[in-house]
Design a protein around this motif. Structure first.
Motif, PDB file in Angstrom:
ATOM      1  N   LYS A   1      -2.458  -1.611  -5.316  1.00  0.00           N
ATOM      2  CA  LYS A   1      -2.679  -1.531  -6.761  1.00  0.00           C
ATOM      3  C   LYS A   1      -1.955  -2.629  -7.536  1.00  0.00           C
ATOM      4  CE  LYS A   1      -3.443   3.460  -6.544  1.00  0.00           C
ATOM      5  NZ  LYS A   1      -3.015   4.800  -7.022  1.00  0.00           N
TER       6      LYS A   1
ATOM      7  N   HIS B   1     -12.781  -7.173  -1.337  1.00  0.00           N
ATOM      8  CA  HIS B   1     -13.483  -6.265  -2.254  1.00  0.00           C
ATOM      9  C   HIS B   1     -13.011  -4.821  -2.108  1.00  0.00           C
ATOM     10  CE1 HIS B   1     -15.997  -9.397  -3.771  1.00  0.00           C
ATOM     11  NE2 HIS B   1     -16.594  -9.623  -2.616  1.00  0.00           N
ATOM     12  N   GLN B   2     -12.322  -4.513  -1.016  1.00  0.00           N
ATOM     13  CA  GLN B   2     -11.798  -3.166  -0.812  1.00  0.00           C
ATOM     14  C   GLN B   2     -10.483  -2.940  -1.567  1.00  0.00           C
ATOM     15  OE1 GLN B   2     -13.432  -0.759   1.018  1.00  0.00           O
ATOM     16  NE2 GLN B   2     -15.087  -2.254   1.209  1.00  0.00           N
ATOM     17  N   ILE B   3      -9.842  -4.039  -2.001  1.00  0.00           N
ATOM     18  CA  ILE B   3      -8.553  -3.912  -2.697  1.00  0.00           C
ATOM     19  C   ILE B   3      -8.761  -3.174  -4.013  1.00  0.00           C
ATOM     20  CG2 ILE B   3      -6.668  -5.184  -3.799  1.00  0.00           C
ATOM     21  CD1 ILE B   3      -7.089  -7.394  -1.736  1.00  0.00           C
ATOM     22  N   THR B   4      -7.955  -2.153  -4.243  1.00  0.00           N
ATOM     23  CA  THR B   4      -8.117  -1.291  -5.419  1.00  0.00           C
ATOM     24  C   THR B   4      -7.667  -1.950  -6.711  1.00  0.00           C
ATOM     25  OG1 THR B   4      -7.752   0.637  -4.001  1.00  0.00           O
ATOM     26  CG2 THR B   4      -7.552   0.979  -6.373  1.00  0.00           C
ATOM     27  N   SER B   5      -6.690  -2.819  -6.644  1.00  0.00           N
ATOM     28  CA  SER B   5      -6.129  -3.447  -7.845  1.00  0.00           C
ATOM     29  C   SER B   5      -7.218  -4.070  -8.719  1.00  0.00           C
ATOM     30  CB  SER B   5      -5.126  -4.529  -7.446  1.00  0.00           C
ATOM     31  OG  SER B   5      -4.678  -5.230  -8.595  1.00  0.00           O
ATOM     32  N   GLU B   6      -7.106  -3.823 -10.012  1.00  0.00           N
ATOM     33  CA  GLU B   6      -8.043  -4.429 -10.963  1.00  0.00           C
ATOM     34  C   GLU B   6      -7.688  -5.890 -11.221  1.00  0.00           C
ATOM     35  OE1 GLU B   6      -8.115  -2.047 -14.463  1.00  0.00           O
ATOM     36  OE2 GLU B   6      -8.935  -0.272 -13.451  1.00  0.00           O
TER      37      GLU B   6
ATOM     38  N   LYS C   1      -6.989  -8.861  -9.245  1.00  0.00           N
ATOM     39  CA  LYS C   1      -7.005  -9.495  -7.927  1.00  0.00           C
ATOM     40  C   LYS C   1      -7.790 -10.799  -7.985  1.00  0.00           C
ATOM     41  CE  LYS C   1     -10.954  -6.678  -6.349  1.00  0.00           C
ATOM     42  NZ  LYS C   1     -11.434  -5.720  -5.318  1.00  0.00           N
TER      43      LYS C   1
ATOM     44  N   LYS D   1      -7.443  -0.415   0.255  1.00  0.00           N
ATOM     45  CA  LYS D   1      -7.816   0.568  -0.763  1.00  0.00           C
ATOM     46  C   LYS D   1      -6.608   1.168  -1.473  1.00  0.00           C
ATOM     47  CE  LYS D   1     -12.117   1.754   1.596  1.00  0.00           C
ATOM     48  NZ  LYS D   1     -12.876   2.799   2.328  1.00  0.00           N
ATOM     49  N   LYS D   2      -5.411   0.927  -0.937  1.00  0.00           N
ATOM     50  CA  LYS D   2      -4.199   1.486  -1.537  1.00  0.00           C
ATOM     51  C   LYS D   2      -3.371   0.444  -2.298  1.00  0.00           C
ATOM     52  CE  LYS D   2      -3.758   5.037   2.060  1.00  0.00           C
ATOM     53  NZ  LYS D   2      -2.887   5.587   3.139  1.00  0.00           N
TER      54      LYS D   2
ATOM     55  N   ALA E   1       0.818  -1.212   0.000  1.00  0.00           N
ATOM     56  CA  ALA E   1       0.000   0.000   0.000  1.00  0.00           C
ATOM     57  C   ALA E   1       0.852   1.263   0.000  1.00  0.00           C
ATOM     58  CB  ALA E   1      -0.927   0.006   1.216  1.00  0.00           C
TER      59      ALA E   1
END
Length: 284
Positions: free
Chosen positions: A219, A243-248, A250, A216-217, A115
């Motif tokens: 990527k 589901h909070q993970i920002t990476s597309e 995952k 959320k950070k 993150a």
């Protein structure tokens, strides 16, 4: 084999290493609470074609400063140590894809590192693997108790107690694998820690509480492995965090019958297959 590296403040460390001939990539590993780098030993046999390096965290594992084992988590120093460790691994493997993997509390530390944005980019990290991340607790600690613990942690930071009290209400170790012989053997390990300081536990609690903001950070490409019978965290808690993970890019893999220590449990072959498949796909 051992791998020599140095921390930012000049401490000499030896990490576990299992090198693959003509490796397709390298996985740097961070163990969980009370664990050690040696616990990643089954993975090289399960995941062919990749080299593995596993450190021992400051204050745990085979930390040469025995007096500080279990005394303080100190997330900031863990981030610095992970950075120094990764730099040393990258120097040994300048051209191969490099992945960062964590288990349990180690997954939280890896997620925190990922993150950090530029930290992963500087060393060309290709992705992160988070096994059994303790992003919440099944037995939630009530807010009034948290407040009391934080206060006591400031007053008596070095007072030690069993973390099992926050899992099952007593000092008995919860089942972390269906391989009972392996779990029993952990108590005989030189790195075994039965009690942790209040300061350590309070900081770990803060790390868990902040895990959603961390997600959320992230990527980088991310693989999350979750155990359906985990004694620390429920599947729905891991799924909500995932589901909070920002990476597309995952992926979440759930093993419904598995216990916390995934590659020391009966579903380890499935875990190995999923790890191999994901690493091979990310390498392309």
């Amino acid at each position: 084999m051992s791998f020599l590296w140095f921390t930012e403040d000049g401490e000499k460390r030896c990490a576990n290493t299992w090198r693959a001939e003509g490796a397709n990539g390298v996985v740097a590993c961070v163990h969980g609470m009370g664990g050690a780098g040696e616990q990643f030993a089954p993975l090289p046999e399960m995941v062919k074609g990749f080299s593995f390096y596993a450190l021992d965290l400051r204050g745990q594992g085979r930390d040469p400063v025995v007096s500080r084992r279990g005394l303080a988590l100190n997330v900031e120093w863990q981030m610095r140590d992970i950075a120094a460790f990764l730099k040393a691994v990258r120097q040994a493997h300048p051209d191969e894809p490099l992945y960062l993997m964590g288990e349990s509390m180690g997954s939280l530390l890896v997620a925190s590192y990922a993150a950090g944005g530029d930290r992963g980019a500087e060393l060309g990290l290709s992705g992160v693997i988070l096994s059994a991340p303790v992003v919440a607790l099944i037995r939630a600690v009530p807010k009034p108790v948290r407040l009391i613990l934080r206060t006591l942690g400031k007053m008596f930071p070095n007072y030690r107690l069993s973390p099992n009290r926050f899992v099952n209400g007593n000092t008995t170790a919860p089942p972390i694998t269906r391989d009972r012989a392996y779990q029993d053997s952990l108590k005989e390990k030189t790195h075994y820690i039965s009690n942790f300081s209040l300061g350590f536990l309070v900081e770990l609690g803060a790390l868990i509480d902040g895990s959603k903001a961390i997600a959320k950070k992230i990527k980088l490409p991310t693989l999350v492995l979750a155990a359906g019978q985990d004694c620390y965290v429920r599947i729905d808690q891991v799924e909500s965090w995932f589901h909070q993970i920002t990476s597309e890019n995952k992926t979440l893999r759930v093993y419904p019958d598995a216990y916390h220590l995934l590659w020391h449990d009966w579903d380890k072959n499935l875990v190995g297959e999923d790890l191999s498949k994901w690493l091979s796909q990310e390498k392309r």
